[in-house]
Structure formats: C-alpha cells, structure tokens
Scaffold this motif. Structure first.
Motif, mmCIF file in Angstrom:
data_model
loop_
_atom_site.group_PDB
_atom_site.id
_atom_site.type_symbol
_atom_site.label_atom_id
_atom_site.label_comp_id
_atom_site.label_asym_id
_atom_site.label_seq_id
_atom_site.Cartn_x
_atom_site.Cartn_y
_atom_site.Cartn_z
ATOM 1 N N GLY A 7 0.825 -1.203 0.000
ATOM 2 C CA GLY A 7 0.000 0.000 0.000
ATOM 3 C C GLY A 7 0.852 1.243 0.000
ATOM 4 O O GLY A 7 1.674 1.449 0.897
ATOM 5 N N ALA A 8 0.653 2.066 -1.046
ATOM 6 C CA ALA A 8 1.418 3.321 -1.152
ATOM 7 C C ALA A 8 0.460 4.474 -1.451
ATOM 8 O O ALA A 8 0.682 5.266 -2.357
ATOM 9 C CB ALA A 8 2.486 3.196 -2.235
ATOM 10 N N GLY A 12 0.932 5.399 3.184
ATOM 11 C CA GLY A 12 2.083 4.617 2.721
ATOM 12 C C GLY A 12 3.119 5.514 2.074
ATOM 13 O O GLY A 12 4.317 5.435 2.390
ATOM 14 N N GLY A 38 -2.508 2.417 -9.939
ATOM 15 C CA GLY A 38 -1.315 3.018 -10.550
ATOM 16 C C GLY A 38 -0.641 4.071 -9.678
ATOM 17 O O GLY A 38 0.357 4.673 -10.077
ATOM 18 N N GLY A 69 -6.354 0.159 3.105
ATOM 19 C CA GLY A 69 -7.619 0.445 3.772
ATOM 20 C C GLY A 69 -7.890 -0.612 4.849
ATOM 21 O O GLY A 69 -7.533 -1.788 4.688
ATOM 22 N N ILE A 76 -5.462 -9.266 3.060
ATOM 23 C CA ILE A 76 -4.159 -9.148 2.385
ATOM 24 C C ILE A 76 -3.074 -9.875 3.185
ATOM 25 O O ILE A 76 -2.215 -10.556 2.607
ATOM 26 C CB ILE A 76 -3.792 -7.660 2.145
ATOM 27 C CG1 ILE A 76 -4.729 -7.075 1.101
ATOM 28 C CG2 ILE A 76 -2.347 -7.501 1.722
ATOM 29 C CD1 ILE A 76 -4.544 -5.594 0.843
ATOM 30 N N ILE A 116 -0.036 3.744 14.628
ATOM 31 C CA ILE A 116 -0.865 4.739 13.937
ATOM 32 C C ILE A 116 -0.054 6.037 13.808
ATOM 33 O O ILE A 116 0.232 6.714 14.794
ATOM 34 C CB ILE A 116 -2.203 4.993 14.674
ATOM 35 C CG1 ILE A 116 -3.045 3.701 14.719
ATOM 36 C CG2 ILE A 116 -2.993 6.116 13.995
ATOM 37 C CD1 ILE A 116 -3.530 3.165 13.386
ATOM 38 N N THR A 119 0.437 12.221 8.843
ATOM 39 C CA THR A 119 1.104 12.561 7.575
ATOM 40 C C THR A 119 2.443 13.320 7.744
ATOM 41 O O THR A 119 3.291 13.205 6.850
ATOM 42 C CB THR A 119 0.166 13.351 6.639
ATOM 43 O OG1 THR A 119 -0.466 14.391 7.393
ATOM 44 C CG2 THR A 119 -0.881 12.449 6.017
HETATM 45 N N1 LIG Z 1 -4.188 9.046 5.942
HETATM 46 C C1 LIG Z 1 -3.868 9.193 7.244
HETATM 47 O O1 LIG Z 1 -3.583 10.302 7.734
HETATM 48 C C2 LIG Z 1 -3.821 7.973 8.142
HETATM 49 C C3 LIG Z 1 -3.358 8.132 9.473
HETATM 50 C C4 LIG Z 1 -3.236 6.981 10.267
HETATM 51 C C5 LIG Z 1 -3.610 5.728 9.774
HETATM 52 N N2 LIG Z 1 -4.093 5.640 8.497
HETATM 53 C C6 LIG Z 1 -4.492 4.305 8.030
HETATM 54 O O2 LIG Z 1 -3.635 3.952 6.951
HETATM 55 C C7 LIG Z 1 -4.350 3.106 6.034
HETATM 56 C C8 LIG Z 1 -4.209 3.682 4.642
HETATM 57 O O3 LIG Z 1 -4.792 4.974 4.640
HETATM 58 P P1 LIG Z 1 -4.574 5.951 3.417
HETATM 59 O O4 LIG Z 1 -5.124 7.273 3.821
HETATM 60 O O5 LIG Z 1 -3.159 5.862 2.944
HETATM 61 O O6 LIG Z 1 -5.533 5.267 2.316
HETATM 62 P P2 LIG Z 1 -5.326 5.244 0.731
HETATM 63 O O7 LIG Z 1 -4.764 6.542 0.285
HETATM 64 O O8 LIG Z 1 -6.632 4.788 0.172
HETATM 65 O O9 LIG Z 1 -4.221 4.119 0.504
HETATM 66 C C9 LIG Z 1 -4.471 2.764 0.548
HETATM 67 C C10 LIG Z 1 -3.622 2.139 -0.513
HETATM 68 O O10 LIG Z 1 -3.718 0.713 -0.419
HETATM 69 C C11 LIG Z 1 -3.529 0.227 -1.736
HETATM 70 N N3 LIG Z 1 -3.982 -1.154 -1.879
HETATM 71 C C12 LIG Z 1 -5.247 -1.642 -1.933
HETATM 72 N N4 LIG Z 1 -5.221 -2.974 -2.108
HETATM 73 C C13 LIG Z 1 -3.919 -3.354 -2.152
HETATM 74 C C14 LIG Z 1 -3.243 -4.590 -2.316
HETATM 75 N N5 LIG Z 1 -3.919 -5.741 -2.474
HETATM 76 N N6 LIG Z 1 -1.889 -4.600 -2.329
HETATM 77 C C15 LIG Z 1 -1.196 -3.448 -2.184
HETATM 78 N N7 LIG Z 1 -1.786 -2.245 -2.035
HETATM 79 C C16 LIG Z 1 -3.131 -2.189 -2.014
HETATM 80 C C17 LIG Z 1 -4.323 1.177 -2.583
HETATM 81 O O11 LIG Z 1 -3.842 1.126 -3.901
HETATM 82 P P3 LIG Z 1 -4.787 1.454 -5.173
HETATM 83 O O12 LIG Z 1 -5.525 2.736 -4.832
HETATM 84 O O13 LIG Z 1 -3.795 1.577 -6.247
HETATM 85 O O14 LIG Z 1 -5.720 0.290 -5.304
HETATM 86 C C18 LIG Z 1 -4.057 2.536 -1.919
HETATM 87 O O15 LIG Z 1 -3.001 3.240 -2.545
HETATM 88 C C19 LIG Z 1 -5.818 3.071 6.504
HETATM 89 O O16 LIG Z 1 -6.076 1.863 7.171
HETATM 90 C C20 LIG Z 1 -5.906 4.264 7.444
HETATM 91 O O17 LIG Z 1 -6.860 4.071 8.461
HETATM 92 C C21 LIG Z 1 -4.188 6.710 7.672
#
Ligand SMILES: NC(=O)c1ccc[n+]([C@@H]2O[C@H](COP(=O)([O-])OP(=O)(O)OC[C@H]3O[C@@H](n4cnc5c(N)ncnc54)[C@H](OP(=O)(O)O)[C@@H]3O)[C@@H](O)[C@H]2O)c1
Length: 258
Positions: A7-8, A12, A38, A69, A76, A116, A119
């Motif tokens: 996950g990036a 990520g 992508g 997610g 996964i 946790i 950003t």
């Molecule tokens: N954003 C924050 O500030 C924050 C803070 C603390 C914790 N978190 C936690 O971090 C996690 C991710 O959050 P986010 O904001 O980064 O969400 P996001 O932007 O939606 O990123 C999730 C990534 O996972 C990838 N993904 C989905 N299926 C996959 C697979 N089978 N193999 C590899 N990669 C896969 C997606 O790629 P595609 O889109 O290319 O499918 C997407 O880039 C969540 O659980 C969230 O609760 C986030």
C-alpha cells in the motif's frame, strides 16, 4: 536493511518518503507493492524504489509495513503470510484491527506492531502511537522503534488508547490545516499578501509547537504570556470564546473518534 510496503496511498507514500529522507532505507532495498490504480507506479518514478507485483521479495525483508484500507488488511495479510518469516517485523498502520487479529492470521510467532502515524512522517516530524505484541523480545522491539523513530516521535500506548491517539495525532493535521487557512484568510482580510500570510502562519505554528515542547509549560500559561491586560491578544481570545472555538475543537475530536 530491507523494508517492504503493502500500500502506497496517502499514508504509505508519506512513510516511504520519510524513510528515504532519513536514509533508514535506500531505494534499492525498499520493496513496494501497490494496488490497482497506478498510484504506486507514479510514486516509484519519483522515488526510485523497487516496485513489486508479487510478495516473494518480502522473504528478504527485515520489516514489512501494511498501509491499505482497514477493511482489506486481514485479507491481504492472509495472502502475504507465506512470505513473512519469523525474523520479519510486520508493522500495520491501518485502523480497525488489533495486534492479536493480525497474529491470528499470520501466526502468533510473527512479530507484529500496530502503529498509527500521521502525515508529517513524510518530513520526519510525525507523531506515532505504537502497540507491540506482548511477547516481543527487546532487541526486536528496539529494531522496530529505530525505524519508526526515524519518522518522528513514537509513544508506546495500549491498544485501547490507539483509536483516540490516532484521532488526535492523525486527524488533527486536517483541523490544523483549516485553522492555518483561516488565520491566513484573516491576515488577507487585513491586507497581507496571501503567500506571506501562509508563511507567517506556518512559522508561527512551528514556533508555538516548539515552545510548548521545549518549555513543557501548560498551554494556558503560554497563552497568558501573550495576553497583556486590555491588549489586542485578549480581545482576539474573547472573540474566539464568543464563537465557541474550544467547543468546536473538542467536538471535532469527539465526532472524529466516534
Ligand atoms: N491518511 C492518514 O492520515 C492515516 C493516518 C493513520 C492511519 N491511516 C491508516 O492507513 C491506512 C491507509 O490509509 P490511506 O489514507 O493511505 O488510504 P489510501 O490513500 O486509500 O491508501 C491505501 C492504498 O492501499 C492500496 N492497496 C489496496 N489494495 C492493495 C493490495 N492488495 N496490495 C497493495 N496495495 C493495495 C491502494 O492502492 P490502489 O488505490 O492503487 O488500489 C491505496 O493506494 C488506513 O487503514 C488508514 O486508516 C491513515
């Protein structure tokens, strides 16, 4: 050290940037598996890490992060489990599961950390809450800490506190961004150029945070130090109170945490 990522997306990519900035890992030793949209491919062109499609490379990784997610994590991990060895530390930064949930899928002998972040990890100024598997040896914990601390400050917390920790540290950057934008709007209203307003506000926030951290003074004491009797700051404080500023902030945390 080899590090893997599943996950990036927003989180990520922020962590990947932070780890590369800190030279905790070099691009040749960083293995990233993205999803189907992508996003990871675009990031790879910028940062030059090893983009992977299968989990095989994870066999050589000391640490694997999962940043997908919340609803996908356990599914996964089930897929990736055969490629995660007992020497590997698995760090999940996803919400919605516990260390025990991950170990139930991977095996109780796998070193699991539930962390946790927020950003600001992308600029190595993150605030990270971490829960470590109970039976984790000190040396393994120290290795995980070393990597996480290269991204910012790390506090070990209980699993029951991690949700609230994530709300305060992880959601608040958006609240602070709105506050910064509003302060700059106020400055623009009073005639200051837009770009200068953003610079002044951001530096003021950085300085205020540094002062609070360095002096460890109560926020009220710091506020009292700025408010001279009958002065302009106390007039501004009164306007904030009249408009329910404190309640708005407390309610934002409560709603985000619900
Ligand atoms: N954003 C924050 O500030 C924050 C803070 C603390 C914790 N978190 C936690 O971090 C996690 C991710 O959050 P986010 O904001 O980064 O969400 P996001 O932007 O939606 O990123 C999730 C990534 O996972 C990838 N993904 C989905 N299926 C996959 C697979 N089978 N193999 C590899 N990669 C896969 C997606 O790629 P595609 O889109 O290319 O499918 C997407 O880039 C969540 O659980 C969230 O609760 C986030």
């Amino acid at each position: 050290m080899n590090i893997g990522f599943i996950g990036a997306g927003h989180m990520g990519s922020a962590m990947i940037e932070g780890l590369l900035n800190a030279k905790t890992v070099v691009p040749e030793n960083l293995f990233v598996k993205g999803g189907s949209s992508g996003t990871a491919e675009v990031l790879q062109k910028k940062l030059g890490f090893q983009l992977i499609k299968e989990y095989d490379a994870f066999k050589e990784c000391n640490i694997i992060f999962i940043a997908t997610g919340a609803n996908l994590v356990l599914e996964i991990l089930k897929e990736a489990a055969p490629f995660i060895s007992e020497e590997t530390i698995l760090i999940s930064v996803a919400t919605g599961h516990t260390v025990e949930d991950a170990q139930a899928v991977l095996g109780s002998n796998i070193h699991v950390v539930h962390a946790i972040p927020n950003t600001p990890v992308s600029v190595n100024a993150g605030m990270i809450g971490a829960v470590f598997a109970k039976e984790m040896p000190d040396a393994v914990k120290a290795e995980a800490m070393h990597v996480l601390e290269s991204l910012g400050k790390v506090e070990e917390v209980s699993e029951s506190l991690l949700g609230t920790f994530g709300t305060v540290a992880g959601c608040s950057p958006a609240f602070v961004d709105i506050f910064m934008e509003a302060l700059a709007d106020g400055a623009v209203l009073e005639g200051m150029p837009r770009n200068l307003s953003y610079e002044v506000v951001a530096q003021m926030m950085l300085g205020s945070a540094k002062l609070a951290i360095k002096t460890k003074k109560h926020p009220g004491e710091l506020k009292d130090g700025v408010t001279s009797p009958g002065g302009s700051t106390i007039k501004g404080v009164t306007a904030l109170e009249k408009n329910g500023f404190r309640y708005a902030v407390i309610d934002a945390i409560k709603q985000a945490n619900s």
